[in-house]
Write a protein that holds these residues in place. Structure first.
Motif, mmCIF file in Angstrom:
data_model
loop_
_atom_site.group_PDB
_atom_site.id
_atom_site.type_symbol
_atom_site.label_atom_id
_atom_site.label_comp_id
_atom_site.label_asym_id
_atom_site.label_seq_id
_atom_site.Cartn_x
_atom_site.Cartn_y
_atom_site.Cartn_z
ATOM 1 N N ALA A 50 -54.269 50.936 84.317
ATOM 2 C CA ALA A 50 -54.428 50.040 83.175
ATOM 3 C C ALA A 50 -54.177 50.783 81.873
ATOM 4 N N GLY A 51 -53.663 50.071 80.879
ATOM 5 C CA GLY A 51 -53.499 50.644 79.554
ATOM 6 C C GLY A 51 -54.829 50.696 78.831
ATOM 7 N N MET A 52 -54.831 51.330 77.648
ATOM 8 C CA MET A 52 -56.076 51.446 76.902
ATOM 9 C C MET A 52 -55.868 51.078 75.446
ATOM 10 N N MET A 53 -56.732 50.191 74.949
ATOM 11 C CA MET A 53 -56.745 49.815 73.547
ATOM 12 C C MET A 53 -57.853 50.587 72.848
ATOM 13 N N ALA A 54 -57.498 51.338 71.819
ATOM 14 C CA ALA A 54 -58.498 52.009 70.995
ATOM 15 C C ALA A 54 -58.952 51.029 69.927
ATOM 16 N N VAL A 55 -60.209 50.639 69.993
ATOM 17 C CA VAL A 55 -60.750 49.685 69.026
ATOM 18 C C VAL A 55 -61.202 50.465 67.796
ATOM 19 N N VAL A 56 -60.510 50.249 66.688
ATOM 20 C CA VAL A 56 -60.764 51.010 65.460
ATOM 21 C C VAL A 56 -61.211 50.097 64.326
ATOM 22 N N LYS A 57 -61.827 48.967 64.674
ATOM 23 C CA LYS A 57 -62.373 48.065 63.671
ATOM 24 C C LYS A 57 -63.498 48.756 62.903
ATOM 25 N N ALA A 58 -63.899 48.128 61.789
ATOM 26 C CA ALA A 58 -64.985 48.667 60.957
ATOM 27 C C ALA A 58 -64.727 50.128 60.602
ATOM 28 N N ASP A 59 -63.471 50.380 60.155
ATOM 29 C CA ASP A 59 -63.052 51.732 59.783
ATOM 30 C C ASP A 59 -63.318 52.727 60.906
ATOM 31 N N GLY A 60 -62.896 52.336 62.108
ATOM 32 C CA GLY A 60 -63.088 53.222 63.250
ATOM 33 C C GLY A 60 -64.557 53.499 63.497
ATOM 34 N N PHE A 61 -65.390 52.418 63.506
ATOM 35 C CA PHE A 61 -66.839 52.562 63.695
ATOM 36 C C PHE A 61 -67.415 53.588 62.721
ATOM 37 N N GLY A 62 -66.845 53.606 61.502
ATOM 38 C CA GLY A 62 -67.325 54.513 60.473
ATOM 39 C C GLY A 62 -66.691 55.885 60.499
ATOM 40 N N HIS A 63 -65.845 56.180 61.472
ATOM 41 C CA HIS A 63 -65.256 57.511 61.609
ATOM 42 C C HIS A 63 -63.952 57.667 60.832
ATOM 43 N N GLY A 64 -63.336 56.557 60.450
ATOM 44 C CA GLY A 64 -62.031 56.593 59.791
ATOM 45 C C GLY A 64 -60.963 56.032 60.699
ATOM 46 N N ALA A 65 -60.533 54.798 60.425
ATOM 47 C CA ALA A 65 -59.635 54.100 61.349
ATOM 48 C C ALA A 65 -58.311 54.814 61.529
ATOM 49 N N THR A 66 -57.707 55.260 60.440
ATOM 50 C CA THR A 66 -56.391 55.885 60.544
ATOM 51 C C THR A 66 -56.447 57.170 61.349
ATOM 52 N N GLU A 67 -57.414 58.021 61.045
ATOM 53 C CA GLU A 67 -57.514 59.311 61.730
ATOM 54 C C GLU A 67 -57.828 59.121 63.215
ATOM 55 N N VAL A 68 -58.742 58.196 63.511
ATOM 56 C CA VAL A 68 -59.079 57.936 64.908
ATOM 57 C C VAL A 68 -57.883 57.342 65.644
ATOM 58 N N ALA A 69 -57.200 56.397 65.016
ATOM 59 C CA ALA A 69 -56.057 55.750 65.665
ATOM 60 C C ALA A 69 -54.975 56.765 66.009
#
Length: 394
Positions: A50-69
């Motif tokens: 299966a593929g995997m979707m990285a859920v980066v809503k809410a600014d990556g759960f507070g971690h920073g959406a762009t950097e986490v993505a």
């Protein structure tokens, strides 16, 4: 309000540029991108084909959406998941071109920018299908949709009595070349307990929904149901794509079980001053707290405006030099006072709110218990005035 972001090597002081002037931050949230990479790889491997979707809503759960993505896409993720149009377009503006799904939008959304940017849209109502089809016609694009089905959570998605109508209209618009049904999906209310009656009922309902879609001529290439918990211990829920949210950030999603996830965020602040006080000294507002002995108090510049839950007063601790130091008195907007006892603490030392727990510091899970909430709220509650610093040796 924009969030300060700094990239420094491990152990370097956290400096922030404000109006061209560099200042040293009093507090910081250190994000371990290697932990994100590890968690992503572990989840992707567990998912198998299966593929995997990285859920980066809410600014990556507070971690920073762009950097986490960016980190997740380099280490096993094949999709990105966000809540809103604004979150999706912001990631596209950062140059992230991976397949992306968004699932919440107002009735007034027209979707031109979304479709032009190649972003998939979750749909759980015929009205939204009509708006998307109209936007596809205006922009000369094909709208990629994920039909969301309510299988028992009673939140988003079409209820069972509306499935037939949703499938019929989706098929009509698909035949007209205006949209493509790329996926069927739903959301589990309790994936943590494999024996829960509600979970078993949802799995059966989702199977019925897939059969009804097939009977209506809907045969999408992707089916997705699993969140982090289901991905790790419910193989029957994995299908073609798993959605990794809290597990991506290192929080074990199944109570009582550990899968090897690594917490990715450490929040800490410098001690600003210390003072020795006698027994009977009132501390903070009220005062609700009075010292019962001679002790040392340490002032730390993190408060409820930064994400320290106010009602953890009297329950929570920070860590200094690996020693747990309880919060003395009420949590204020900008600061807390710690009772450090006879620990020889000096101004400038770091007080850790939470981290992985490897050095004895509190964890996000502990803060969630102290606050009577879940780790998601603690992580996303860390305020924007706490700069994020990113560490990676990979």
């Amino acid at each position: 309000m924009s969030r300060a972001v700094v990239h420094h090597a491990p152990g370097v002081d956290c400096n922030v540029s404000i109006g061209g002037r560099t200042v040293t931050a009093m507090a910081e949230a250190v994000v371990d991108l290697d932990a994100i990479a590890h968690n992503c790889g572990l989840l992707a491997a567990t998912a198998g084909p299966a593929g995997m979707m990285a859920v980066v809503k809410a600014d990556g759960f507070g971690h920073g959406a762009t950097e986490v993505a960016r980190t997740a896409l380099r280490h096993g993720a094949t999709w990105l998941g966000v809540t809103s149009v604004a979150e999706a377009l912001a990631l596209r503006a950062e140059g992230l071109t991976a397949p992306m799904l968004l699932w919440l939008y107002p009735p007034t959304e027209t979707f031109e920018e979304v479709l032009t940017a190649g972003i998939d849209v979750s749909v759980g109502a015929v009205e939204a299908l009509e708006v998307l089809a109209d936007a596809a016609d205006r922009t000369g694009t094909v709208a990629n949709v994920h039909l969301k089905l309510d299988t028992g959570m009673s939140r988003g998605g079409a209820p069972a009595e509306e499935w037939a109508q949703l499938f019929t209209w989706a098929r009509k618009f698909e035949s007209a070349g205006l949209l493509r049904v790329r996926a069927l999906w739903s959301h589990l209310a309790n994936a943590e307990n494999p024996q829960a009656s509600g979970l078993l009922a949802q799995l059966r309902e989702f199977d019925e929904a897939r059969q009804a879609a097939a009977a209506a001529g809907i045969d999408p290439p992707i089916v997705h149901l699993a969140n982090s918990a289901a991905a790790l211990h419910l193989p029957q829920a994995r299908f073609d794509l798993l959605r990794a949210g809290i597990g991506l950030y290192g929080i074990e999603p199944v109570p009582g079980r550990r899968f090897g996830l690594r917490p990715a965020m450490t929040v800490r602040a410098q001690v600003l001053l210390t003072k020795r006080v006698p027994a009977g000294t009132g501390v903070s507002y009220g005062p609700d707290f009075v010292t019962d002995r001679e002790t040392t108090l340490a002032l730390v510049p993190l408060g409820f405006a930064d994400g320290v839950p106010r009602h953890t007063s009297g329950r929570a601790s920070f860590s200094i030099r690996g020693v747990r130091c309880p919060i003395a008195g009420r949590v204020s907007m900008d600061q807390v006072v710690l009772d450090v006892g006879d620990l020889p603490v000096r101004a400038g030392e770091w007080a850790v709110m939470f981290g992985p727990g490897d050095a004895g510091e509190p964890t996000v899970a502990e803060w969630a218990r102290w606050a009577d909430t879940n780790p998601h709220e603690i992580l996303t509650g860390i305020g924007h005035r706490v700069p994020r610093r990113y560490e990676s040796i990979r």
